[in-house]
Design a protein around this motif. Structure first.
Motif, PDB file in Angstrom:
ATOM      1  N   LYS A   1      -1.779   6.259   1.023  1.00 41.15           N
ATOM      2  CA  LYS A   1      -2.378   6.688  -0.241  1.00 41.15           C
ATOM      3  C   LYS A   1      -1.910   8.105  -0.533  1.00 41.15           C
ATOM      4  O   LYS A   1      -1.640   8.885   0.393  1.00 41.15           O
TER       5      LYS A   1
ATOM      6  N   VAL B   1      -2.720   5.701 -15.947  1.00 44.32           N
ATOM      7  CA  VAL B   1      -2.834   5.959 -14.512  1.00 44.32           C
ATOM      8  C   VAL B   1      -2.900   7.458 -14.228  1.00 44.32           C
ATOM      9  O   VAL B   1      -3.366   7.875 -13.162  1.00 44.32           O
TER      10      VAL B   1
ATOM     11  N   ILE C   1      -7.473   7.276  -7.997  1.00 40.15           N
ATOM     12  CA  ILE C   1      -7.749   5.946  -7.438  1.00 40.15           C
ATOM     13  C   ILE C   1      -6.838   4.867  -8.003  1.00 40.15           C
ATOM     14  O   ILE C   1      -7.081   3.676  -7.781  1.00 40.15           O
ATOM     15  N   GLY C   2      -5.778   5.259  -8.723  1.00 38.04           N
ATOM     16  CA  GLY C   2      -4.959   4.259  -9.399  1.00 38.04           C
ATOM     17  C   GLY C   2      -3.499   4.301  -9.017  1.00 38.04           C
ATOM     18  O   GLY C   2      -2.988   5.306  -8.523  1.00 38.04           O
ATOM     19  N   SER C   3      -2.803   3.182  -9.241  1.00 32.96           N
ATOM     20  CA  SER C   3      -1.360   3.088  -9.039  1.00 32.96           C
ATOM     21  C   SER C   3      -0.763   2.203 -10.120  1.00 32.96           C
ATOM     22  O   SER C   3      -1.403   1.269 -10.622  1.00 32.96           O
TER      23      SER C   3
ATOM     24  N   PHE D   1       2.362   7.671  -7.870  1.00 32.60           N
ATOM     25  CA  PHE D   1       1.761   6.714  -8.792  1.00 32.60           C
ATOM     26  C   PHE D   1       2.547   5.427  -8.977  1.00 32.60           C
ATOM     27  O   PHE D   1       1.977   4.392  -9.278  1.00 32.60           O
TER      28      PHE D   1
ATOM     29  N   GLN E   1      -6.478   2.091  -3.576  1.00 33.86           N
ATOM     30  CA  GLN E   1      -6.567   2.040  -5.030  1.00 33.86           C
ATOM     31  C   GLN E   1      -7.759   1.201  -5.474  1.00 33.86           C
ATOM     32  O   GLN E   1      -7.963   0.088  -4.974  1.00 33.86           O
ATOM     33  N   LYS E   2      -8.519   1.719  -6.431  1.00 34.81           N
ATOM     34  CA  LYS E   2      -9.571   0.928  -7.066  1.00 34.81           C
ATOM     35  C   LYS E   2      -9.076   0.358  -8.403  1.00 34.81           C
ATOM     36  O   LYS E   2      -9.693  -0.554  -8.958  1.00 34.81           O
TER      37      LYS E   2
ATOM     38  N   ILE F   1      -5.383  -0.846 -10.374  1.00 37.17           N
ATOM     39  CA  ILE F   1      -3.929  -1.033 -10.343  1.00 37.17           C
ATOM     40  C   ILE F   1      -3.461  -1.544 -11.704  1.00 37.17           C
ATOM     41  O   ILE F   1      -4.126  -2.351 -12.354  1.00 37.17           O
TER      42      ILE F   1
ATOM     43  N   SER G   1     -13.723  -2.772  -8.804  1.00 41.29           N
ATOM     44  CA  SER G   1     -12.275  -2.596  -8.871  1.00 41.29           C
ATOM     45  C   SER G   1     -11.800  -3.133 -10.212  1.00 41.29           C
ATOM     46  O   SER G   1     -12.493  -3.919 -10.875  1.00 41.29           O
TER      47      SER G   1
END
Length: 604
Positions: free
Chosen positions: A125, A197, A205-207, A249, A270-271, A273, A312
């Motif tokens: 992460k 993002v 928490i994102g990708s 990211f 990640q929460k 995506i 999520s």
């Protein structure tokens, strides 16, 4: 010691990692001639651990090269390099003494020892410093800035805000949500994902995930170049810092799925995506061919994100009619996977819920009773950022590929400039050169199945395309176009505008050029009443039978992609070969005439 330790961020493996009490030794061995590059390679591995591996955060990390020759150390030290120690280089004959000396220098018996099991199971992460750096760098970049119309910008902002609100609602109410975002060609679905993002509510928490390898490479390279260029006047930013920031990211979706879809049921960090080109997710059969779990990729992603106990969000960015390769499941596979996760709430553009949509562009055959589905217009991008004419061109392409020449002609007559048709590759190149101005881009595109274009000097071979550096094709310039040019990325024969290398649907999907020359092949020819799809077996062309519905759709969709890549206009080159039994001359003539009847204009 861990051997061949994988780094999913970059899809590479470290030769060996030695956990020495409180110290991490990252080891690369080289016996060949590229010894100096090993220093850079092992330092990059060490930096990836420092910036992305939870269990390595704050630890002493020492990169080490063991080589049979001499290797130079990396002299370009940046701020990120302070996260790791200086690289040690040892001759293989002295490796044991070198390792002992390194351990004596860095190991602290009173320090907290590393738990090897916990370290091995550590998640990848972005740690806060790398996220902050990426956001700071991205905020000043102009690679994806919108310059066509205020209404397009407003459209993008509305969709972005809808996604952010969905994330906030899922967080507040501890629910699982999946959003399906659609848009006209060139509307900016990828741009929405990249902007969202980086939003404050999501960036920790994102990708952003994509299975389109060339697209990921081009986006990453474009961002890296923009970072180094825009920041150069203020704070010096090295290419290495830019690379690490971008990786915070943007990831390859297949590596993400492989990292988390395992028996140990590890939860992703990640929460949220963003899955770009979600309709291209693999089906179970393709996963099996790739020696992956024999479930579809949509099911893999839902199962992984469902492991979060509270909430999520998955944001699926969907392009219609663009499944172009074996194993791409289409949007309906997401609908089938959702039947196994009925507690997920679905927010969807009405276009994926309409019974009038093409089958492969429809989420459910019938809306299931057990799933909460909420249609919202705000998840559909109505305006093309590419150009106002892009939607009309998309309508024209749909009519052409549906065999509706009368409808296509009506659409073409309303266009300010029609697509051109030529039977000469030289004329096509002349047209592209004549239209391109300064930093606008032109290029040749063709189907990967148009095998006999090789006779025209256009190479569609898969192995050649896999090895080619497509970021240079999309981003470098054929000539020196600027008075202030630093000559890093100009006068490159790999550039698209050189018109030497042709891109296929696999490289160009999701990306655009200003002026495109679409090179037609015998793999899709007009037979008088319908399109006939063929494949070449190195001796002759074989017709794909009507019952091979999916294979035929891939062929048609390949041309759908190729014909919608131009921001300004395109020219269609239809070969007119002589004295070659492997070419289908009457069929090529018939195809050229059909395209002219659809409203394309002749160019000589």
């Amino acid at each position: 010691m861990l051997m061949e330790y994988p780094i999913p961020m970059v899809g590479r493996r470290i030769d060996a990692v030695l956990l020495a009490h409180n110290v991490i030794l990252v080891i690369e061995t080289k016996t060949g001639s590229s010894r100096t590059s090993a220093v850079r390679q092992v330092e990059d591995y060490a930096l990836n651990l420092a910036c992305f591996h939870e269990a390595s955060t704050g630890r002493i990390i020492v990169p080490i090269v063991m080589t049979a020759g001499v290797a130079a150390a990396q002299l370009d030290v940046t701020a990120f390099d302070r996260l790791i120690e200086a690289c040690r280089v040892y001759n293989i004959a002295d490796a044991a003494d070198g390792l002992l000396a390194t351990c004596k220098e860095y190991v602290n018996p009173q320090g907290t020892p590393i738990d090897p099991v916990a370290w091995d199971n550590g998640r990848f992460k972005p740690v806060p410093p790398i996220i902050d750096a990426a956001v700071a760098l991205y905020s000043d970049m102009n690679v994806f800035e919108i310059g066509h119309s205020c209404s397009a910008r407003e459209d993008l902002d509305v969709t972005t805000e809808t996604i952010v609100l969905a994330v906030e609602d899922a967080r507040a109410n501890s629910t699982k949500v999946i959003c399906f975002v659609t848009g006209v060609p060139g509307a900016g679905k990828t741009l929405v994902g990249l902007n969202a993002v980086h939003r404050r509510e999501i960036r920790q928490i994102g990708s952003f995930l994509s299975g389109n390898g060339p697209l990921v490479d081009v986006i990453q390279e474009a961002l890296i170049r923009d970072v180094t260029r825009r920041k150069a006047e203020r704070t010096r930013v090295s290419r290495r810092e830019a690379e690490l920031s971008v990786k915070a990211f943007i990831h390859n979706v297949h590596r993400f799925a492989d990292e988390y879809y395992r028996e140990n049921r590890k939860r992703p960090v990640q929460k949220v995506i963003f899955f770009d080109e979600a309709q291209r997710a693999w089906d179970a059969e393709q996963n099996g061919r790739a020696k992956r779990p024999q479930v579809s990729e949509p099911e893999m992603m839902l199962e992984v994100m469902d492991r979060h106990e509270d909430w999520s969000v998955i944001v699926a960015l969907v392009g219609g009619g663009q499944e172009i390769n074996r194993g791409e499941a289409g949007l309906s596979e997401w609908g089938r996977a959702l039947l196994k996760f009925p507690h997920w709430r679905v927010l969807a553009s009405p276009f994926v819920l309409s019974g009038n949509s093409r089958e492969e562009f429809r989420l459910f055959e019938e809306t299931p009773n057990g799933i909460r589905v909420q249609p919202t217009e705000r998840l559909h991008l109505r305006i093309s950022t590419r150009s106002i004419r892009a939607q009309k061109i998309s309508d024209w392409v749909d009519a052409v590929l549906s065999g509706q020449n009368t409808e296509a002609l009506e659409i073409a007559e309303a266009l300010p400039v029609r697509p051109a048709v030529t039977r000469s590759l030289s004329a096509a190149k002349l047209w592209l050169v004549g239209n391109r101005r300064r930093t606008t881009r032109s290029g040749l595109a063709a189907s990967a199945y148009a095998a006999r274009l090789r006779a025209d000097g256009l190479e569609p071979d898969f192995e050649f395309h896999r090895a080619f550096d497509w970021e240079h094709w999309f981003l470098d310039f054929a000539d020196c176009e600027s008075d202030n040019c630093d000559h890093k990325y100009c006068s490159d024969v790999r550039a698209s505008s050189k018109l030497e290398v042709v891109a296929t649907q696999f490289e160009i999907q999701g990306l655009e050029l200003d002026w495109v020359g679409v090179c037609w092949g015998e793999d899709l020819l007009w037979e008088g009443e319908k399109w006939e799809c063929r494949r070449f077996n190195n001796k002759k062309w074989r017709v794909i039978p009507a019952h091979a519905v999916r294979k035929r759709s891939y062929q048609l969709n390949a041309y759908r992609v190729l014909l919608t890549r131009a921001r300004q206009n395109m020219i269609l080159y239809i070969p007119q070969p002589l004295h070659d039994k492997s070419r289908l001359v009457p069929e090529l003539d018939r195809t050229a005439n059909f395209l002219l009847s659809c409203g394309a204009r002749a160019f000589d």
